[in-house]
Design a protein around this motif. Structure first.
Motif, short mmCIF file in Angstrom:
data_model
loop_
_atom_site.label_atom_id
_atom_site.label_comp_id
_atom_site.label_asym_id
_atom_site.label_seq_id
_atom_site.Cartn_x
_atom_site.Cartn_y
_atom_site.Cartn_z
N GLU A 262 0.82 -1.22 0.00
CA GLU A 262 0.00 0.00 0.00
C GLU A 262 0.85 1.27 0.00
OE1 GLU A 262 -2.82 -0.07 3.15
OE2 GLU A 262 -3.87 -1.85 2.41
N THR A 263 1.92 1.28 0.78
CA THR A 263 2.74 2.49 0.92
C THR A 263 4.06 2.42 0.17
OG1 THR A 263 3.86 1.69 2.91
CG2 THR A 263 1.74 2.83 3.21
N GLY A 264 4.47 1.20 -0.18
CA GLY A 264 5.76 1.04 -0.83
C GLY A 264 6.93 1.06 0.14
N GLU A 265 6.67 1.29 1.42
CA GLU A 265 7.73 1.34 2.42
C GLU A 265 8.42 -0.01 2.54
OE1 GLU A 265 8.90 3.90 4.34
OE2 GLU A 265 7.68 5.19 3.04
N PRO A 266 9.74 -0.02 2.67
CA PRO A 266 10.45 -1.30 2.80
C PRO A 266 10.33 -1.87 4.21
CG PRO A 266 12.01 0.50 2.90
CD PRO A 266 10.67 1.12 2.61
N LEU A 267 10.41 -3.17 4.32
CA LEU A 267 10.43 -3.86 5.61
C LEU A 267 11.58 -4.85 5.58
CD1 LEU A 267 9.14 -4.55 8.37
CD2 LEU A 267 7.77 -6.28 7.18
N ILE A 268 12.54 -4.65 6.47
CA ILE A 268 13.69 -5.54 6.56
C ILE A 268 13.35 -6.69 7.50
CG2 ILE A 268 16.13 -5.73 7.15
CD1 ILE A 268 15.54 -4.00 4.71
N VAL A 269 13.51 -7.91 7.03
CA VAL A 269 13.19 -9.09 7.85
C VAL A 269 14.31 -10.11 7.73
CG1 VAL A 269 10.71 -8.72 7.46
CG2 VAL A 269 11.94 -10.34 6.03
N ARG A 270 14.24 -11.07 8.61
CA ARG A 270 15.20 -12.19 8.60
C ARG A 270 14.57 -13.36 7.87
NH1 ARG A 270 15.78 -13.00 14.83
NH2 ARG A 270 17.46 -14.46 14.26
N ARG A 271 15.35 -13.99 7.03
CA ARG A 271 14.91 -15.17 6.29
C ARG A 271 15.76 -16.36 6.72
NH1 ARG A 271 16.43 -17.58 1.14
NH2 ARG A 271 14.64 -18.61 0.14
N LEU A 272 15.10 -17.37 7.28
CA LEU A 272 15.80 -18.55 7.77
C LEU A 272 15.58 -19.71 6.81
CD1 LEU A 272 14.84 -18.44 11.56
CD2 LEU A 272 16.65 -17.21 10.36
N GLU A 273 16.61 -20.48 6.61
CA GLU A 273 16.53 -21.69 5.81
C GLU A 273 16.75 -22.88 6.74
OE1 GLU A 273 18.09 -22.00 1.62
OE2 GLU A 273 19.52 -23.34 2.63
N LEU A 274 15.71 -23.71 6.90
CA LEU A 274 15.77 -24.86 7.81
C LEU A 274 15.97 -26.13 7.01
CD1 LEU A 274 12.77 -24.02 10.20
CD2 LEU A 274 15.11 -23.16 10.26
N HIS A 275 17.03 -26.86 7.33
CA HIS A 275 17.31 -28.15 6.70
C HIS A 275 16.82 -29.25 7.64
CE1 HIS A 275 20.11 -26.61 3.46
NE2 HIS A 275 19.97 -25.55 4.26
N LEU A 276 15.76 -29.92 7.25
CA LEU A 276 15.09 -30.89 8.12
C LEU A 276 15.68 -32.28 7.95
CD1 LEU A 276 11.41 -29.78 7.36
CD2 LEU A 276 12.97 -28.86 9.08
N PRO A 277 15.84 -33.02 9.06
CA PRO A 277 16.34 -34.40 8.95
C PRO A 277 15.34 -35.34 8.31
CG PRO A 277 15.75 -33.88 11.22
CD PRO A 277 15.64 -32.60 10.46
N THR A 278 14.05 -35.04 8.45
CA THR A 278 13.00 -35.84 7.81
C THR A 278 12.11 -34.90 7.02
OG1 THR A 278 11.60 -35.69 9.78
CG2 THR A 278 13.02 -37.63 9.57
N PRO A 279 11.59 -35.34 5.88
CA PRO A 279 10.79 -34.45 5.04
C PRO A 279 9.44 -34.14 5.64
CG PRO A 279 10.81 -36.67 4.13
CD PRO A 279 11.78 -36.67 5.26
N THR A 280 8.84 -33.03 5.22
CA THR A 280 7.49 -32.67 5.62
C THR A 280 6.49 -33.57 4.91
OG1 THR A 280 7.19 -31.08 3.83
CG2 THR A 280 8.24 -30.28 5.86
#
Length: 462
Positions: A262-280
Motif C-alpha cells: 500500500e505504501t511502498g515502504e520497505p520492511l527488513i526481515v530475517r529469512r531462515l533456511e531450515l534443513h530438516l532431517p526428515t521431510p514434511t
C-alpha cells in the motif's frame, strides 16, 4: 460445597464430568450469552427462543451427548416453548459475527481462569504473547437443502481462521466465513484488526503475504511465518550458517527486504533456511521461515523452534475432529454449520481448562505426557445424561455466581480427586507403509475366516 449428598457420588466417580458441567454453568450463563447476541446480532432478534437456549442445545450435540440437533430437541422438548422448526430457523440464521463473539468472549473468561489456576504452559517466547493462526474448512454436508439435491459435488458450508494461544492451549479467536470457496487470505484483514503490540504470530505459508506481514509489523507486533514461493523479496545479505535447532535441524540465515503493497515502504526481515532431517508431509527437506523478531530477542535456532511449534494448532483441530462433533453434516445452511463449529471451539476450551486444572494439581509433565483429552471427553459423554437426571439444572446454579478465584479453588478440589490412570494416553508407533493390495478379477469380496485359516495353517507347518 460440592461434598453434599447430591454431588458426592459424581464427585467421587467422575470429577471430570462435574468440572465440565460446572464450567459450562459459570462461563455460559444465560444472561451473559444472551448479552453477546444482543450486542452482535444485526438482522436476527429474540422472540420466544433465547440464544442461550440454542447454545446449550448445540453444546450437548457437539459434545456427543446427543447424536443430532433433532434428538437433543426431542429429549428436552418440555424446556422449549417453540417448535422444532423455530429452533432450526434460529440456527440457520445465526450470524457468523455472533458465533465468533461467543468464542472470543468466553475464551477471555477462561483465559483468566487458567491463569488463576496456575495451569498455563511455559511461554514459547517469554515477554511476548504467541498466537498460532491456521484455517479450517468444514466438511461437506448432506444434500438436504433443495438447492443441493440435484448436485453431485460435495456442498461446503464454510471455513474459518482459528487463533490458538499455545501457553493456554485455548482457541482465543475465530474468523468464520460462509463461503466455502473463499481463499483464506481474504480473511486476513479481519485478523490484522486484532493484532496487538508484542504479539508473535506463527502461521503457515498460505498466510505469507506482503500485506499481512507488513500489517503485523506496523502494529509493533511480530511474525514467524513460512515463506510462500510466490512472495516477492530482495536479498540484502547472503545466507550464513546460524546453528542448529531442536531435532538436529540445521539453520541458515540471511537478511531480505519486503515492500508494503500500500505504501511502498520497505520492511527488513530475517529469512531462515531450515534443513530438516526428515521431510514434511509434502516431501520438503528444506523450508524457509520469515520473521521480524530482532536477533537479540530470538536467535535463528529459537525462531526455527518457534515455527515448528505450529503443530500445536493441529492438536486443536484433531480434538475437534476426533473427540468433539465439530462438523454437523446434517446442518446444510452455512450459518448453522459455522455456529456448531464455534460452539465446539467453546467446548474444546472448556476441556482445555480441565487439563489446566489437572496440571495445576498433578503436575504439568504428568498431564501433558500421560492424559488423553479423548478419554476425558469420552467420560463426559458417558456420564452427562445420567448426571443431569440425578442433579437437575437448578442444582448447578451454585456455580454461576462464583468468582474466578472461587471457581479455581473448586476446580482444584475436583481435579485432586481425578484418577489419571482412567485417561491414560496410548501413543502409537510410527505408521507402517500401506502394502500394495491385490485385486481379484470378478471377485469383489473375500472370506476373512478362510484367510485366517490359511495363515494358521502356514504357521503350523514345519
Amino acid at each position: 460445597m460440592l461434598l453434599n449428598s447430591i454431588f458426592g457420588r459424581f464427585v467421587k466417580d467422575s470429577p471430570v464430568a462435574v468440572m465440565v458441567r460446572g464450567l459450562l454453568e459459570n462461563v455460559l450463563t444465560p444472561a451473559s450469552v444472551d448479552a453477546i447476541f444482543e450486542q452482535h446480532a444485526v438482522s436476527q432478534y429474540t422472540r420466544e427462543l433465547l440464544f442461550s437456549q440454542t447454545v446449550d442445545l448445540m453444546g450437548q450435540v457437539v459434545c456427543g451427548i446427543y447424536p443430532s440437533t433433532n434428538a437433543a430437541y426431542q429429549k428436552q422438548r418440555k424446556h422449549f416453548t417453540v417448535s422444532r422448526t423455530a429452533v432450526y430457523d434460529k440456527l440457520n440464521g445465526t450470524e457468523p459475527q455472533v458465533s465468533a463473539a461467543l468464542v472470543r468472549q468466553t475464551a477471555a473468561h477462561l483465559s483468566a481462569l487458567i491463569r488463576e489456576l496456575g495451569g498455563a504452559l511455559p511461554d514459547l517466547l517469554p515477554g511476548y504473547r504467541v498466537k498460532i493462526l491456521d484455517g479450517n474448512c468444514l466438511a461437506k454436508t448432506e444434500h438436504r437443502l433443495e438447492e443441493l439435491r440435484t448436485i453431485a459435488a460435495g456442498p461446503l458450508p464454510g471455513k474459518s481462521l482459528v487463533v490458538l494461544d499455545p501457553a493456554l492451549m485455548l482457541a482465543i479467536d475465530v474468523f468464520p466465513c460462509e463461503d466455502g470457496h473463499t481463499q483464506e487470505r481474504a480473511l486476513l484483514d479481519q485478523v490484522l484488526a486484532t493484532v496487538e503490540a508484542n504479539d508473535v504470530w506463527i502461521a503457515d505459508r498460505n498466510f505469507c503475504t506482503q500485506g499481512f506481514l507488513c500489517g503485523i509489523a506496523e502494529r509493533q507486533a511480530y511474525f514467524v511465518v513460512r515463506q510462500h514461493q510466490n512472495l516477492p523479496w530482495e536479498a540484502v545479505s547472503e545466507l550464513e550458517y546460524a546453528g542448529r535447532a531442536d531435532d538436529d535441524v540445521e539453520v541458515w540465515e540471511q537478511t531480505i527486504r519486503l515492500h508494503n503493497p500500500e505504501t511502498g515502504e520497505p520492511l527488513i526481515v530475517r529469512r531462515l533456511e531450515l534443513h530438516l532431517p526428515t521431510p514434511t508431509r509434502d516431501g520438503d527437506r528444506v523450508i524457509h521461515v520469515l520473521t521480524n523478531l530482532p536477533a537479540r530477542v530470538a536467535s535463528a535456532s529459537l525462531v526455527g523452534n518457534l515455527y515448528r511449534k505450529r503443530w500445536k494448532i493441529e492438536t486443536l483441530f484433531q480434538v475437534l475432529e476426533s473427540t468433539l462433533e465439530s462438523e454437523q453434516t446434517r446442518l446444510g445452511y452455512p450459518k448453522a454449520g459455522l455456529f456448531a463449529f464455534c460452539v465446539s471451539l467453546v467446548a474444546y476450551n472448556v476441556l482445555a481448562v480441565v487439563r489446566a486444572a489437572l496440571r495445576a494439581v498433578h503436575g504439568r509433565e504428568i498431564v501433558e505426557e500421560k492424559v488423553s483429552t479423548y478419554y476425558l471427553a469420552d467420560e463426559v459423554k458417558g456420564v452427562y445424561r445420567g448426571m443431569m437426571i440425578a442433579i437437575p439444572a437448578a442444582g448447578w446454579e451454585q456455580f454461576r455466581d462464583l468468582t474466578i478465584a472461587q471457581l479455581a479453588v473448586q476446580l482444584k478440589e475436583l481435579a485432586s480427586k481425578a484418577n489419571l490412570s482412567a485417561y491414560k494416553r496410548h501413543r502409537r508407533g510410527p505408521k507402517k507403509p500401506r502394502p500394495e493390495r491385490i485385486h481379484y478379477k470378478d471377485k469383489p469380496h473375500v472370506s476373512t475366516a478362510r484367510l485366517l485359516a490359511t495363515r494358521a495353517k502356514r504357521q503350523r507347518a514345519p
